[in-house]
Design a protein around this motif. Sequence first.
Motif, short mmCIF file in Angstrom:
data_model
loop_
_atom_site.label_atom_id
_atom_site.label_comp_id
_atom_site.label_asym_id
_atom_site.label_seq_id
_atom_site.Cartn_x
_atom_site.Cartn_y
_atom_site.Cartn_z
N ARG A 28 -10.83 141.18 87.77
CA ARG A 28 -11.73 141.14 88.92
C ARG A 28 -11.04 141.71 90.16
O ARG A 28 -9.91 141.39 90.46
CB ARG A 28 -12.13 139.69 89.17
N GLY A 29 -11.75 142.59 90.88
CA GLY A 29 -11.17 143.24 92.04
C GLY A 29 -11.42 142.48 93.33
O GLY A 29 -12.47 141.88 93.54
N PHE A 30 -10.41 142.52 94.19
CA PHE A 30 -10.48 141.92 95.52
C PHE A 30 -9.91 142.95 96.48
O PHE A 30 -8.82 143.47 96.26
CB PHE A 30 -9.63 140.65 95.59
N VAL A 31 -10.65 143.25 97.54
CA VAL A 31 -10.19 144.26 98.50
C VAL A 31 -10.04 143.60 99.87
O VAL A 31 -11.01 143.12 100.45
CB VAL A 31 -11.18 145.44 98.60
N LEU A 32 -8.79 143.55 100.35
CA LEU A 32 -8.52 143.10 101.71
C LEU A 32 -8.64 144.34 102.58
O LEU A 32 -8.05 145.38 102.25
CB LEU A 32 -7.09 142.56 101.83
N HIS A 33 -9.39 144.26 103.66
CA HIS A 33 -9.55 145.45 104.48
C HIS A 33 -9.82 145.13 105.95
O HIS A 33 -10.17 144.00 106.30
CB HIS A 33 -10.64 146.37 103.90
N SER A 34 -9.63 146.15 106.77
CA SER A 34 -9.94 146.03 108.19
C SER A 34 -11.43 145.73 108.31
O SER A 34 -12.22 146.16 107.48
CB SER A 34 -9.56 147.33 108.92
N ASN A 35 -11.79 144.98 109.34
CA ASN A 35 -13.20 144.54 109.40
C ASN A 35 -14.10 145.50 110.16
O ASN A 35 -15.00 145.10 110.88
CB ASN A 35 -13.33 143.11 109.93
N ASP A 36 -13.86 146.82 109.95
CA ASP A 36 -14.74 147.83 110.54
C ASP A 36 -15.89 148.20 109.60
O ASP A 36 -16.76 148.97 109.96
CB ASP A 36 -13.93 149.08 110.93
N CYS A 37 -15.88 147.64 108.38
CA CYS A 37 -16.96 147.90 107.41
C CYS A 37 -17.31 146.59 106.71
O CYS A 37 -16.47 145.71 106.56
CB CYS A 37 -16.49 148.88 106.33
N SER A 38 -18.55 146.52 106.24
CA SER A 38 -18.98 145.33 105.50
C SER A 38 -19.81 145.77 104.29
O SER A 38 -20.49 146.79 104.35
CB SER A 38 -19.80 144.43 106.42
N TYR A 39 -19.72 145.00 103.21
CA TYR A 39 -20.36 145.37 101.96
C TYR A 39 -21.17 144.21 101.40
O TYR A 39 -21.26 143.16 102.02
CB TYR A 39 -19.29 145.85 100.96
N GLN A 40 -21.73 144.40 100.20
CA GLN A 40 -22.59 143.37 99.60
C GLN A 40 -21.89 142.01 99.54
O GLN A 40 -22.48 141.00 99.86
CB GLN A 40 -22.96 143.77 98.17
N ALA A 41 -20.65 142.02 99.11
CA ALA A 41 -19.92 140.76 98.97
C ALA A 41 -18.68 140.81 99.86
O ALA A 41 -17.56 141.01 99.39
CB ALA A 41 -19.53 140.53 97.51
N THR A 42 -18.90 140.66 101.16
CA THR A 42 -17.79 140.69 102.12
C THR A 42 -17.72 139.37 102.86
O THR A 42 -18.73 138.86 103.33
CB THR A 42 -17.98 141.83 103.15
N VAL A 43 -16.51 138.81 102.92
CA VAL A 43 -16.26 137.58 103.66
C VAL A 43 -15.40 137.96 104.86
O VAL A 43 -14.37 138.63 104.70
CB VAL A 43 -15.49 136.56 102.79
N GLU A 44 -15.81 137.55 106.04
CA GLU A 44 -15.02 137.80 107.24
C GLU A 44 -13.90 136.78 107.30
O GLU A 44 -14.14 135.58 107.20
CB GLU A 44 -15.90 137.65 108.49
#
Length: 189
Positions: free
Chosen positions: A85-101
Amino acid sequence: MKTLAPSYLKHQFLIAMPHMADPNFAQTLTYIVEHNANGAMGLVVNRPQELNLGDILEQLRPDQEPPASTLHIPIYQGGPVQTDRGFVLHSNDCSYQATVELEGLSLSTSQDVLFAIAAGTGPRQSLITLGYAGWEAGQLEAELADNAWLNCPFDADILFAMASEMRLAQAAKSLGINLSLLTSQAGHA
């Protein structure tokens, strides 16, 4: 008598101590995504696998050639749980279907973030892992009491602006600690 509320380590780094015996966590730096009375979840951020984003995209869309740029984007071993299962930590300049802030950071678990990164339209900064680290209620607290880990404040530069093999030492350095001076025999004198 006053009981202290437990201090939870959400949005901090965990630094594995040199004597960490568990091969899943020896010499790892882990970002703590969630930590509460029910347990903790984290992502190891300094263990690149031999996989890259192109390899993952080939599995997700076998009929399409992944962009050449994706061959340089490493996939990290996030931990021993759900390693497919993939998990992507990223800068919060984008949001997707399953994004947790998170605090100044986002965590996405849907495939759309991978396709956006591949297309060059994804978040400015990202780190992709397969799998995660999980602790049951009280388990992380017990391991911390046992000196298996140190914790330090999260630093986006360590996560995104530094080569993976330097992240652990840099996190320790933020606490004024040189890990290479701590032997794996510490505490066994």
